[in-house]
Design a protein around this motif. Structure first.
Motif, PDB file in Angstrom:
ATOM      1  N   VAL A  77      82.754  95.379 150.740  1.00  0.00           N
ATOM      2  CA  VAL A  77      82.516  96.469 151.863  1.00  0.00           C
ATOM      3  C   VAL A  77      81.054  96.646 151.847  1.00  0.00           C
ATOM      4  N   LEU A  78      80.386  96.859 150.720  1.00  0.00           N
ATOM      5  CA  LEU A  78      78.855  97.112 150.722  1.00  0.00           C
ATOM      6  C   LEU A  78      77.943  96.103 151.564  1.00  0.00           C
ATOM      7  N   ILE A  79      78.443  94.606 151.220  1.00  0.00           N
ATOM      8  CA  ILE A  79      77.849  93.666 151.944  1.00  0.00           C
ATOM      9  C   ILE A  79      78.290  93.598 153.326  1.00  0.00           C
ATOM     10  N   GLY A  80      79.271  93.877 153.777  1.00  0.00           N
ATOM     11  CA  GLY A  80      79.686  94.021 155.131  1.00  0.00           C
ATOM     12  C   GLY A  80      78.993  94.870 155.926  1.00  0.00           C
ATOM     13  N   ALA A  81      78.881  96.363 155.200  1.00  0.00           N
ATOM     14  CA  ALA A  81      78.101  97.526 155.911  1.00  0.00           C
ATOM     15  C   ALA A  81      76.772  96.976 156.096  1.00  0.00           C
ATOM     16  N   LEU A  82      76.132  96.394 154.951  1.00  0.00           N
ATOM     17  CA  LEU A  82      74.733  95.856 155.068  1.00  0.00           C
ATOM     18  C   LEU A  82      74.596  94.762 156.286  1.00  0.00           C
ATOM     19  N   LEU A  83      75.436  93.952 156.472  1.00  0.00           N
ATOM     20  CA  LEU A  83      75.414  92.992 157.654  1.00  0.00           C
ATOM     21  C   LEU A  83      75.578  93.712 158.841  1.00  0.00           C
TER      22      LEU A  83
END
Length: 177
Positions: A77-83
């Motif tokens: 989820v954090l990686i998706g939010a960053l992207l």
């Protein structure tokens, strides 16, 4: 532009997110390529790779309340939010490169400079300026001579040390009501 100032080939501006995008693309290609290779191998009658069999067995037995699953989901989820944040962040399109390496100017600033100069000219009742990467389009209305307006605006634009060639198109139009 004077004779001793040759036009500089301006490199396109890149944001800091370009490196991150390349890293994500390479990682996705490596992971996707490995999964695709193994899926094709299984479909053609070969055995699945040991890592795939172990992963399938582990996923069949693990529960959703396992801390490893929750941490992995949180990281995804954090990686998706960053992207997603990087995807919607503004880029460098509003900046024009200058002759000095690394120096830039905002397109809106160039437009404001030319607008101010055009409004100072006699006979200009209305002006609209659109600054793009290699061309500035000026639309004026009023009894002013378009050639004189173009000459004055070209002189004003020459004061900005833009890298590369920059065209100036002056057109006449009707004033907005």
């Amino acid at each position: 532009m004077t004779v001793d100032q040759a036009p500089v080939r301006a490199r396109r501006l890149r944001t800091a997110r370009t490196g991150w995008t390349g890293l994500v693309v390479v990682a996705a290609l490596v992971v996707g390529g490995g999964l695709l290779y193994d899926a094709v191998a299984v479909r053609t009658g070969h055995r699945a790779r040991p890592w795939r069999a172990e992963t399938a067995d582990r996923l069949a037995t693990v529960h959703l309340d396992d801390p490893v699953v929750q941490i992995s989901a949180g990281a995804a989820v954090l990686i998706g939010a960053l992207l997603l944040g990087l995807a919607v962040a503004p880029g460098m399109r509003r900046w024009l490169p200058l002759r000095q390496p690394g120096a830039v100017i905002d397109r809106a600033g160039v437009a404001a400079l030319l607008t101010r100069r055009a409004r100072q000219l006699d006979g200009v009742s209305w002006v609209k300026i659109k600054v793009r990467r290699a061309r500035t389009r000026v639309t004026v209305a009023g009894p002013a001579d378009p050639a004189e307006v173009q000459r004055e605006l070209r002189t004003e634009l020459a004061r900005v040390p833009l890298a590369g060639e920059h065209r100036l198109d002056v057109r006449t139009g009707r004033a907005r009501r």
